[in-house]
Write a protein that holds these residues in place. Structure first.
Motif, mmCIF file in Angstrom:
data_model
loop_
_atom_site.group_PDB
_atom_site.id
_atom_site.type_symbol
_atom_site.label_atom_id
_atom_site.label_comp_id
_atom_site.label_asym_id
_atom_site.label_seq_id
_atom_site.Cartn_x
_atom_site.Cartn_y
_atom_site.Cartn_z
ATOM 1 N N VAL A 144 0.775 -1.288 0.080
ATOM 2 C CA VAL A 144 0.109 0.149 0.026
ATOM 3 C C VAL A 144 0.791 1.241 -0.209
ATOM 4 O O VAL A 144 2.207 1.059 0.408
ATOM 5 C CB VAL A 144 -1.025 -0.155 1.180
ATOM 6 N N GLN A 145 0.449 2.426 -0.535
ATOM 7 C CA GLN A 145 0.933 3.502 -0.454
ATOM 8 C C GLN A 145 0.198 4.741 -0.664
ATOM 9 O O GLN A 145 -1.112 4.595 -1.133
ATOM 10 C CB GLN A 145 2.153 3.493 -1.513
ATOM 11 N N MET A 146 0.535 5.848 -0.518
ATOM 12 C CA MET A 146 -0.299 7.025 -0.606
ATOM 13 C C MET A 146 0.007 7.736 -1.820
ATOM 14 O O MET A 146 1.256 7.817 -2.146
ATOM 15 C CB MET A 146 -0.399 8.112 0.809
ATOM 16 N N ASN A 193 -5.088 9.976 -2.096
ATOM 17 C CA ASN A 193 -5.653 8.382 -2.396
ATOM 18 C C ASN A 193 -4.796 7.339 -1.739
ATOM 19 O O ASN A 193 -3.723 7.452 -1.837
ATOM 20 C CB ASN A 193 -5.834 8.262 -3.808
ATOM 21 N N LEU A 194 -5.407 6.303 -1.150
ATOM 22 C CA LEU A 194 -4.672 5.102 -0.872
ATOM 23 C C LEU A 194 -4.501 3.959 -1.902
ATOM 24 O O LEU A 194 -5.804 3.818 -2.503
ATOM 25 C CB LEU A 194 -5.498 4.557 0.329
ATOM 26 N N SER A 201 -9.604 9.572 0.205
ATOM 27 C CA SER A 201 -9.755 9.586 1.510
ATOM 28 C C SER A 201 -10.980 10.617 1.519
ATOM 29 O O SER A 201 -11.430 11.324 0.699
ATOM 30 C CB SER A 201 -8.646 10.313 1.988
ATOM 31 N N ILE A 234 -5.059 9.055 6.779
ATOM 32 C CA ILE A 234 -4.524 8.038 6.456
ATOM 33 C C ILE A 234 -3.229 8.284 6.271
ATOM 34 O O ILE A 234 -2.696 9.124 5.617
ATOM 35 C CB ILE A 234 -4.935 7.496 4.931
ATOM 36 N N CYS A 265 0.521 5.625 5.646
ATOM 37 C CA CYS A 265 1.141 4.158 5.568
ATOM 38 C C CYS A 265 2.416 4.435 5.871
ATOM 39 O O CYS A 265 3.687 4.774 4.817
ATOM 40 C CB CYS A 265 1.099 3.954 3.825
ATOM 41 N N ILE A 271 -1.419 0.314 7.425
ATOM 42 C CA ILE A 271 -2.204 1.391 7.120
ATOM 43 C C ILE A 271 -2.715 1.858 8.419
ATOM 44 O O ILE A 271 -3.176 1.092 9.149
ATOM 45 C CB ILE A 271 -3.439 1.047 6.105
ATOM 46 N N VAL A 317 -11.674 -0.298 3.831
ATOM 47 C CA VAL A 317 -10.610 -0.490 3.382
ATOM 48 C C VAL A 317 -10.438 -2.143 3.640
ATOM 49 O O VAL A 317 -9.924 -2.852 2.358
ATOM 50 C CB VAL A 317 -9.458 0.080 3.900
#
Length: 182
Positions: free
Chosen positions: A96-98, A102-103, A117, A123, A125, A131, A148
């Motif tokens: 996962v990453q931002m 947005n995730l 979001s 949020i 990471c 998360i 999620v």
């Protein structure tokens, strides 16, 4: 009498509580929360405490008493400390990453799963497989974390998927090989 409902709620320094005909507004360092409550419940402030009382011992009022007190307490805790849910992502190639707000999640599908979001939710990471969702509204934080997690819930055979930190997923044994039945 409800053990939870009769407990007074302390108002910490830096928090203001406004009550207007069962609409409670709580302002604090982490934001403002407003919620309307059932008209049967009586909510009032005395000094630096909030008291919730009920008119009688009918079943509905007894149920609402503890609920109302807990919801008001969660509002006070939310604007002072906030709430947090942590999720772990397990699986080969799962990460996962931002990207902006947005995730973006790679969860073994042919495409990336993008979750935008929402207001009032933060949020983070910290690593590629963790998360952290935080905010002042307990219900909104829990709902967003559940949405999620729903993108790839943990499966019982290999344990792959998104789970809450500390959640225990019971593992199942796979199919027995040839010749197991006789």
């Amino acid at each position: 009498m409800s053990r939870i409902g009769r407990k007074p709620i302390n108002i910490p320094a830096g928090v203001t509580v406004t009550i207007d005909a069962n609409v409670v507004t709580v302002k604090g360092p982490k934001g403002t929360l407003t919620q309307a409550f059932h008209p049967n419940m009586s909510i009032k402030t005395e000094g630096n405490e909030i008291l919730v009382t009920r008119p009688n011992d009918e079943k509905e009022n007894r149920a609402l008493h503890g609920l109302t007190r807990t919801l008001v307490h969660n509002m006070v805790v939310g604007v002072t400390e906030g709430f947090k849910k942590e999720l772990d992502v397990n699986g080969v190639g799962y990460r996962v990453q931002m990207q902006g707000k947005n995730l973006v999640m790679n969860l073994g599908y042919s495409h990336q799963v993008i979750v935008p979001s929402i207001d009032g939710i933060t949020i983070e990471c910290p690593t590629a497989n963790k998360i952290v969702i935080s905010g002042s509204d307990k219900q909104a934080v829990g709902q967003f974390a559940a949405e999620v997690r729903e993108k790839r819930p943990p499966e019982p055979y290999k344990g792959k998927g998104i789970r809450y930190t500390g959640e225990v997923v019971r593992h199942k044994e796979g199919k027995a090989g040839k010749g197991a039945k006789k």
